[in-house]
Design an enzyme around this catalytic site. Structure first.
Site, PDB file in Angstrom:
ATOM      1  N   HIS A  86      -4.119   7.628   0.500  1.00 16.17           N
ATOM      2  CA  HIS A  86      -2.877   7.198   1.167  1.00 16.17           C
ATOM      3  C   HIS A  86      -1.697   7.468   0.240  1.00 16.17           C
ATOM      4  O   HIS A  86      -1.467   6.736  -0.724  1.00 16.17           O
ATOM      5  CB  HIS A  86      -2.958   5.711   1.512  1.00 16.17           C
ATOM      6  CG  HIS A  86      -1.811   5.202   2.337  1.00 16.17           C
ATOM      7  ND1 HIS A  86      -1.971   4.589   3.564  1.00 16.17           N
ATOM      8  CD2 HIS A  86      -0.473   5.201   2.107  1.00 16.17           C
ATOM      9  CE1 HIS A  86      -0.784   4.233   4.043  1.00 16.17           C
ATOM     10  NE2 HIS A  86       0.144   4.593   3.161  1.00 16.17           N
ATOM     11  N   HIS A  88       2.565   9.485   0.210  1.00 11.70           N
ATOM     12  CA  HIS A  88       3.720   9.927   0.991  1.00 11.70           C
ATOM     13  C   HIS A  88       4.452  11.020   0.200  1.00 11.70           C
ATOM     14  O   HIS A  88       5.522  10.792  -0.360  1.00 11.70           O
ATOM     15  CB  HIS A  88       4.665   8.752   1.272  1.00 11.70           C
ATOM     16  CG  HIS A  88       4.123   7.741   2.231  1.00 11.70           C
ATOM     17  ND1 HIS A  88       4.305   7.844   3.596  1.00 11.70           N
ATOM     18  CD2 HIS A  88       3.387   6.624   2.033  1.00 11.70           C
ATOM     19  CE1 HIS A  88       3.710   6.819   4.193  1.00 11.70           C
ATOM     20  NE2 HIS A  88       3.145   6.066   3.258  1.00 11.70           N
ATOM     21  N   LYS A  91       8.226  12.043   0.926  1.00 15.01           N
ATOM     22  CA  LYS A  91       9.291  11.098   0.571  1.00 15.01           C
ATOM     23  C   LYS A  91       9.535  11.028  -0.935  1.00 15.01           C
ATOM     24  O   LYS A  91      10.554  10.496  -1.378  1.00 15.01           O
ATOM     25  CB  LYS A  91       8.930   9.688   1.051  1.00 15.01           C
ATOM     26  CG  LYS A  91       8.756   9.531   2.553  1.00 15.01           C
ATOM     27  CD  LYS A  91       8.437   8.074   2.867  1.00 15.01           C
ATOM     28  CE  LYS A  91       8.185   7.857   4.355  1.00 15.01           C
ATOM     29  NZ  LYS A  91       7.952   6.428   4.664  1.00 15.01           N
ATOM     30  N   HIS A 245      -0.540   2.642   9.774  1.00 12.99           N
ATOM     31  CA  HIS A 245       0.120   1.623   8.962  1.00 12.99           C
ATOM     32  C   HIS A 245       0.118   0.336   9.788  1.00 12.99           C
ATOM     33  O   HIS A 245       0.661   0.307  10.901  1.00 12.99           O
ATOM     34  CB  HIS A 245       1.572   2.012   8.668  1.00 12.99           C
ATOM     35  CG  HIS A 245       1.738   3.022   7.589  1.00 12.99           C
ATOM     36  ND1 HIS A 245       1.151   4.267   7.635  1.00 12.99           N
ATOM     37  CD2 HIS A 245       2.450   2.981   6.422  1.00 12.99           C
ATOM     38  CE1 HIS A 245       1.490   4.939   6.545  1.00 12.99           C
ATOM     39  NE2 HIS A 245       2.267   4.185   5.794  1.00 12.99           N
ATOM     40  N   GLU A 248       2.458  -4.296   7.502  1.00 15.59           N
ATOM     41  CA  GLU A 248       3.078  -4.222   6.178  1.00 15.59           C
ATOM     42  C   GLU A 248       4.254  -5.201   6.149  1.00 15.59           C
ATOM     43  O   GLU A 248       5.416  -4.827   6.094  1.00 15.59           O
ATOM     44  CB  GLU A 248       3.535  -2.803   5.863  1.00 15.59           C
ATOM     45  CG  GLU A 248       3.931  -2.627   4.404  1.00 15.59           C
ATOM     46  CD  GLU A 248       4.299  -1.201   4.050  1.00 15.59           C
ATOM     47  OE1 GLU A 248       4.577  -0.963   2.871  1.00 15.59           O
ATOM     48  OE2 GLU A 248       4.309  -0.326   4.942  1.00 15.59           O
ATOM     49  N   ASP A 345       0.017   5.380  -2.590  1.00 13.38           N
ATOM     50  CA  ASP A 345       1.151   5.152  -1.693  1.00 13.38           C
ATOM     51  C   ASP A 345       2.383   5.902  -2.206  1.00 13.38           C
ATOM     52  O   ASP A 345       2.288   7.027  -2.665  1.00 13.38           O
ATOM     53  CB  ASP A 345       1.405   3.659  -1.515  1.00 13.38           C
ATOM     54  CG  ASP A 345       2.062   3.330  -0.179  1.00 13.38           C
ATOM     55  OD1 ASP A 345       2.151   4.223   0.681  1.00 13.38           O
ATOM     56  OD2 ASP A 345       2.488   2.184   0.012  1.00 13.38           O
TER      57      ASP A 345
END
Length: 456
Positions: A86, A88, A91, A245, A248, A345
């Site tokens: 997991h 990203h 980003k 997701h 969260e 993450d």
């Protein structure tokens, strides 16, 4: 050969032994006769490496083999390469140009939107410039991951806005370039209501074409079950796995994980389902949380906790000392038989201002945040074997005869040594040979952060 604390005097050798290696027994594929784990679950082994694979494993006997080069690791730990399920990447590494001013989850969302808007304004339709911005940051993250010892990475890709198509183009290019070094997978990241539109169906077709995974952010609301019905139907029609997701948040009323589990059972879904974060479980009444966890177990869902990012974001308010750690009920889920994992993450973006795509850092911080120690048990599987199975990588994340010699060698012996230092002098073997573990320089991205103060 890279400079490192463990000296491999066999650069280029196709056949050699690693002697006196301490290995977490939970990542050893088959039992080794005569090798008994110590109180920390570490077993002392000798590993024979030949033609890039593990040819033989035996209990360490202190006798160097005759006529074959060998390296005495002096009880340093050896792990299989990490599997980071997991992340990203699209980003990442924008903090210098777009920080999160208050560190909150809401602030992160605003800053993320601001960063995408900055790119769109700066590049004003110049596709190649936008492509390069996303490509270079993603590739930077992958180079960090590879140097630290990962062999597989799954990234969520934002699928809203004009940059969405570019992100998938970049991913396809990176997957080609990293083939043979990193196994790359991609998941759609969007609000689930998007899949109720014709554009959502086109996105599902694109994901199927690229061999990706369908997913998004589940949010409580009157349309959640309708959204899930559509996502599951799209996935079943195209033979896609799912990755969501969920929850969260510190809102105990958020039960999206339970809704995903119920949808999985209704559809008798045969693909893999992964749910990330699941933070609200930790702030719900025990009976409510247990009902959800039992449903998750029944549905065969795997849960991934993102300890560093959720520790950073959750329960953050100005002038307030956080009262909880932001993570989900990983011990309780595991006790019920739910496959549980940990992962990186976000790295250096508004959702998490730190991180370096390092599987060992993830395990070290998870151990501290989630109390994965005393005993360590089979927790090393959470960043190796368990995510490998969920990613469909049958040989990854474990050490066994006949498997590729994709290993990470550490000077740290017991877990107290391994987790007390960053282990920057680790040796990473891919197909039995040491790779260059030099990390990319942050200055490479300075031009993308133009206008930001990169000197601080």
């Amino acid at each position: 050969m890279p400079s490192c604390g463990i000296t491999l005097q066999i650069p280029g050798a196709a056949h050699y032994w690693l002697l006196n290696a301490q290995v977490p027994v939970s990542v050893v594929k088959d039992a080794v006769p005569g090798a008994a784990p110590n109180r920390e679950g570490l077993v002392l082994l000798d590993l024979e490496i030949e033609a890039g694979r593990i040819a033989h494993i035996q209990a360490a006997n202190g006798i160097p083999p005759q006529g074959i080069p060998s390296v005495d690791l002096r009880r340093g730990q050896v792990w299989p390469c990490f599997v980071d399920i997991h992340t990203h990447l699209d980003k990442g590494h924008v903090w210098p140009r777009t920080p999160n001013p208050d560190g909150t989850f809401a602030g992160a969302i605003r800053a993320e939107q601001e960063d995408w808007a900055k790119m769109e304004r700066a590049y004003a339709g110049r596709h190649e410039k936008l492509w390069q911005d996303i490509y270079r940051r993603c590739d930077f993250g992958l180079r960090c991951s590879y140097a630290h010892g990962s062999q597989a990475v799954r990234t969520h890709l934002v699928c809203n806005g004009p940059h969405a198509q570019v992100s998938w183009e970049v991913f396809a290019q990176l997957r080609r370039e990293w083939a043979g070094r990193l196994e790359l997978q991609a998941v759609t990241l969007t609000h689930l209501d998007f899949f109720l539109t014709p554009a959502g169906e086109k996105l599902a077709d694109k994901v199927a074409e690229l061999g990706g995974i369908l997913g998004g952010v589940a949010a409580m609301g009157p349309e959640l079950d309708e959204q899930l019905e559509r996502v599951f139907a799209l996935a079943q029609e195209r033979g896609l796995d799912l990755d969501f997701h969920t929850d969260e948040t510190e809102d105990p009323g958020s039960l999206t994980l339970r809704h995903v589990a119920a949808a999985t059972l209704r559809h008798e879904f045969s693909g893999q389902v992964v749910c990330g974060h699941c933070c609200s479980l930790a702030v719900q009444p025990p009976q409510v949380a247990h009902q959800t966890m039992a449903l998750v177990k029944e549905a065969g869902i795997a849960v991934v906790s993102l300890p560093m990012c959720n520790l950073y974001l959750q329960d953050r308010r100005p002038g307030h000392t956080p009262r909880w750690r932001g993570v989900t009920l990983l011990h309780e889920l595991k006790a019920l038989g739910v496959p549980v994992m940990i992962a990186s993450d976000n790295c250096r973006d508004p959702f998490h201002g730190f991180g370096d795509h390092d599987g060992l850092e993830v395990f070290r911080e998870a151990t501290r945040i989630l109390h994965l120690d005393t005993p360590y048990g089979d927790w090393p599987q959470a960043i190796t074997a368990t995510p490998a199975r969920r990613m469909g990588l049958v040989e990854a994340g474990q050490i066994g005869v006949g498997l590729s010699a994709d290993l990470v060698l550490f000077k740290g012996r017991g877990f107290d040594e391994l987790l007390s230092r960053p282990q920057h002098d680790r040796v990473v073997l891919r197909q039995g040979q040491p790779i260059d573990t030099a990390l990319p320089d942050y200055a490479e991205l300075d031009d993308l952060n133009a206008g930001a103060d990169c000197s601080s």
